[in-house]
Design a protein around this motif. Structure first.
Motif, short mmCIF file in Angstrom:
data_model
loop_
_atom_site.label_atom_id
_atom_site.label_comp_id
_atom_site.label_asym_id
_atom_site.label_seq_id
_atom_site.Cartn_x
_atom_site.Cartn_y
_atom_site.Cartn_z
N ARG B 127 57.58 50.74 11.35
CA ARG B 127 56.78 50.37 10.17
C ARG B 127 57.54 50.67 8.88
O ARG B 127 57.56 49.85 7.96
CB ARG B 127 55.48 51.19 10.15
N LEU B 128 58.18 51.83 8.86
CA LEU B 128 58.89 52.26 7.66
C LEU B 128 60.01 51.27 7.34
O LEU B 128 60.20 50.86 6.20
CB LEU B 128 59.45 53.66 7.90
N SER B 129 60.74 50.90 8.39
CA SER B 129 61.87 50.00 8.22
C SER B 129 61.40 48.61 7.76
O SER B 129 61.99 48.01 6.86
CB SER B 129 62.59 49.95 9.55
N GLU B 130 60.33 48.13 8.36
CA GLU B 130 59.80 46.81 7.99
C GLU B 130 59.36 46.80 6.53
O GLU B 130 59.64 45.87 5.78
CB GLU B 130 58.60 46.44 8.87
N LEU B 131 58.68 47.88 6.16
CA LEU B 131 58.15 47.96 4.80
C LEU B 131 59.27 48.07 3.76
O LEU B 131 59.31 47.32 2.79
CB LEU B 131 57.18 49.14 4.68
#
Lengths: 327, 307
Positions: B127-131
């Motif tokens: 999630r962190l990477s996508e965001l």
């Protein structure tokens, strides 16, 4: 931190003085908390115990914890040490695994403790040998995740703890909440089954697991004894089904008028927050101290006890009350 | 290891009665403590500690990356596709759990969140990477490009979970924001040598990561029964069958959403959650930004608050 340590010292003292009637006996903590490298106050002759080391002829602590003295033996028990267990200790545990004739129970010891099928009371209530049908039904007695109270029966060769629940007071727990505290902070008491005010009871496991729940009513206690006698499945603890919840409104042991279930729940939360607050300040837990602190906290909404400043005030107030009580 | 049925029932009943097991209301959050600049060796760092909850340590590091055949070969890494699209520069996120926490599943009484720890941290890193690699993150990703299509900065965000006490993603994103606002990267200047472009990295001049202040924060709503709670404890997380992480920026715009759990929900609940998040996060951002930007390396507390 200055504020917390001030509380720590004073509260430890007051907790200690307050519980003297219970008799901690030899080997009880002597009110001093030490940090690694701190010199221990010893007499001319002493025996070097666990958690200590010698340097320049001085005995120093190698861990942060409480000092225990048994005759000449001086040892320090680390605050975050795992539970070591003694025969007869009342503990609260959680089932981790169901084996062929045993349950593996987490009691925060170095290894999982073992509860043999032969160390539990079988549903019919009659003393009998367990057979294959019992083995097949083990998961209906205790399943993974279940919380139970039990007693330390003994030790295996490899140091694992053997448990038993062969008494009416032990068994599956329901309708409450579990809190984990360091086992070093739970004081040995006369009884670890504590009935607090306002319909709340607590099992103060010596392994540091504390179970807080509502006090079962007199009828429920009778019903449980009846179940135990063998008509139904004893292992369906009261309150484990949704239908049992309205019963909370009914009479609670010792009180005739029904208690509001919401008020009981809030008091459970208060007791939980008080225990955590005391533990964060490294205060030794006793039944009377918890009862006194949660009594003081009763005037506040349970939510406010999450605020460290409010908790400090509550603890200080309780301390003053206890001192007045002593005088 | 899951909770027992009785404990789960007790927690769920509490939420239904607006009295959670620690006394909070369903929409109350716990207090968070933020500390930036905690790792001297890192280009930027932050630690976030939730009162009786999760604790994470985030370290950010920058490195020059040349987009040649070798890095294309390792194209499975996250963000590389985006990096190639914009001509270089990306943010690589990794979330790992401290072994002592992973061994117990984070649980303090033998019970964890009911999900494997790797599963939780993996989801969080994803999630962190996508965001962060999307345009919605507010970060000026183009500023990470040194020489278009050849050289760019890679920002490594390494998250270490020191304690697991529920609501991991919100805390990780908050600490990541702290670390990226705290980030100082060396200034890179492009030179022209014999008609070929080259770059020089300054040894004393540093610059901030552009747009780090605009990184959104998330609030994850966990459904329990018919209601939803925020900032759950590990026990409450175990009671929930559906959770929705909603990242919102200062303007109240939803930047990112991610659902987890097997439960299915009616659209109206999702809308309620989004409406709640868009109301709460700008307020949270105001307090968090104040803490992050005003503090040097000292600890400040963000008070949990109700909206």
């Amino acid at each position: 931190m200055a504020r917390a340590s001030h509380l720590l010292d004073s509260s430890l003292d007051s907790a200690d003085g307050f519980t003297d009637p219970h008799g901690a006996g030899a080997g009880g903590p002597s009110a001093d908390t030490v940090t690694p490298g701190q010199a221990l106050d010893v007499e001319t002759t002493y025996l070097k115990g666990h958690g200590t080391f010698l340097e320049d002829g001085q005995l120093l602590s190698s861990v942060a914890g409480t000092v225990y003295r048994v005759n000449k033996l001086v040892s320090v028990k680390a605050i975050h040490a795992r539970y070591s267990g003694e025969i007869g200790d009342v503990v609260v545990g959680r089932i981790m695994e169901v084996g062929s004739n045993r349950w593996c129970v987490d009691i925060s010891a170095r290894q999982s403790a073992i509860l043999l099928l032969s160390s539990v009371n079988l549903p019919t209530g009659i003393h009998r040998r367990s057979d294959e049908t019992d083995e097949a039904k083990m998961r209906s007695y205790f399943r993974e995740g279940d919380v139970l109270s039990c007693e330390v029966q003994g030790f295996y060769q490899d140091g694992a703890i053997a448990l038993h629940t062969r008494s009416l007071k032990y068994g599956k727990l329901a309708d409450g909440v579990m809190v984990a505290v360091p086992s070093a902070l739970v004081k040995r008491l006369k009884s670890h089954f504590v009935v607090l005010d306002h319909g709340v009871s607590m099992i103060l496991g010596l392994n540091g697991y504390v179970w807080i729940s509502r006090t079962p009513s007199a009828q429920e206690q009778k019903a449980q004894a009846h179940l135990f006698a063998g008509h139904h499945n004893f292992y369906d603890a009261p309150g484990s089904t949704p239908t049992a919840a309205p019963k909370a409104a009914e009479a609670v042991a010792g009180a005739d008028e029904p208690l509001d279930p919401h008020a009981v729940r809030e008091q459970i939360v208060r007791v939980r927050n008080c225990i955590l607050g005391l533990v964060e300040r490294k205060v030794m837990l006793t039944d009377q101290l918890i009862a006194a602190v949660s009594r003081t906290a009763r005037s506040l909404p349970a939510k406010q006890l999450l605020d460290p400043d409010v908790m400090d005030t509550v603890i200080l107030e309780t301390r003053e009350q206890l001192q007045q009580h002593d005088e | 290891m899951p909770l027992s049925t009785a404990e789960r029932l007790f927690a769920a009943e509490g939420i239904a009665a607006s009295l959670r097991i620690d006394g909070r209301d369903p929409l109350d959050a716990r207090t968070v403590e933020l500390e930036t600049g905690v790792i001297l060796q890192a280009s930027g760092s932050c630690r976030a500690r939730v009162h009786r909850g999760s604790q994470v340590l985030v370290g950010a590091k920058v490195a020059i990356e040349t987009l040649d055949g070798a890095s294309l070969g390792a194209g499975t890494s996250t963000g590389l596709g985006a990096a190639l699209g914009q001509g270089g520069g990306r943010i690589v996120c990794q979330v790992v759990c401290d072994p002592s926490v992973a061994a117990t599943g984070g649980g303090r009484c033998g019970a964890g969140s009911g999900r494997p720890v790797d599963d939780l941290t993996g989801e969080c890193g994803q999630r962190l990477s996508e965001l962060l690699n999307s345009a919605a993150s507010g970060i000026d990703l183009a500023s990470l490009v040194v020489i278009p299509h050849r050289v760019g900065w890679t920002v490594y965000v390494d998250v270490l979970v020191l304690d697991l006490g529920g609501n991991l993603f919100d805390v990780v994103l908050l600490a990541t924001k702290g670390a990226l606002c705290n980030l100082r990267m060396p200034r890179a200047t492009v030179l022209s040598v014999d008609g070929k472009q080259d770059y020089d990295i300054s040894s004393h001049e540093t610059e901030r990561l552009r747009g780090a202040e605009a990184i959104p924060l998330a609030v994850t709503c966990y459904r329990v029964g018919r209601r939803f709670v925020i900032d759950p404890t590990l026990e409450e997380e175990d009671c929930s069958d559906l959770s929705l992480a909603i990242a919102v920026n200062a303007a109240g715009q939803v930047c990112y959403m991610s659902k987890s759990g097997n439960g299915a929900s009616h659209g109206s609940l999702i809308k309620t959650m989004m409406a709640f998040a868009t109301r709460r996060v700008p307020e949270l951002l105001r307090v968090a930004d104040h803490c992050i930007l005003q503090q040097g390396t000292r600890t400040r507390a963000i008070q949990g608050f109700k909206v």
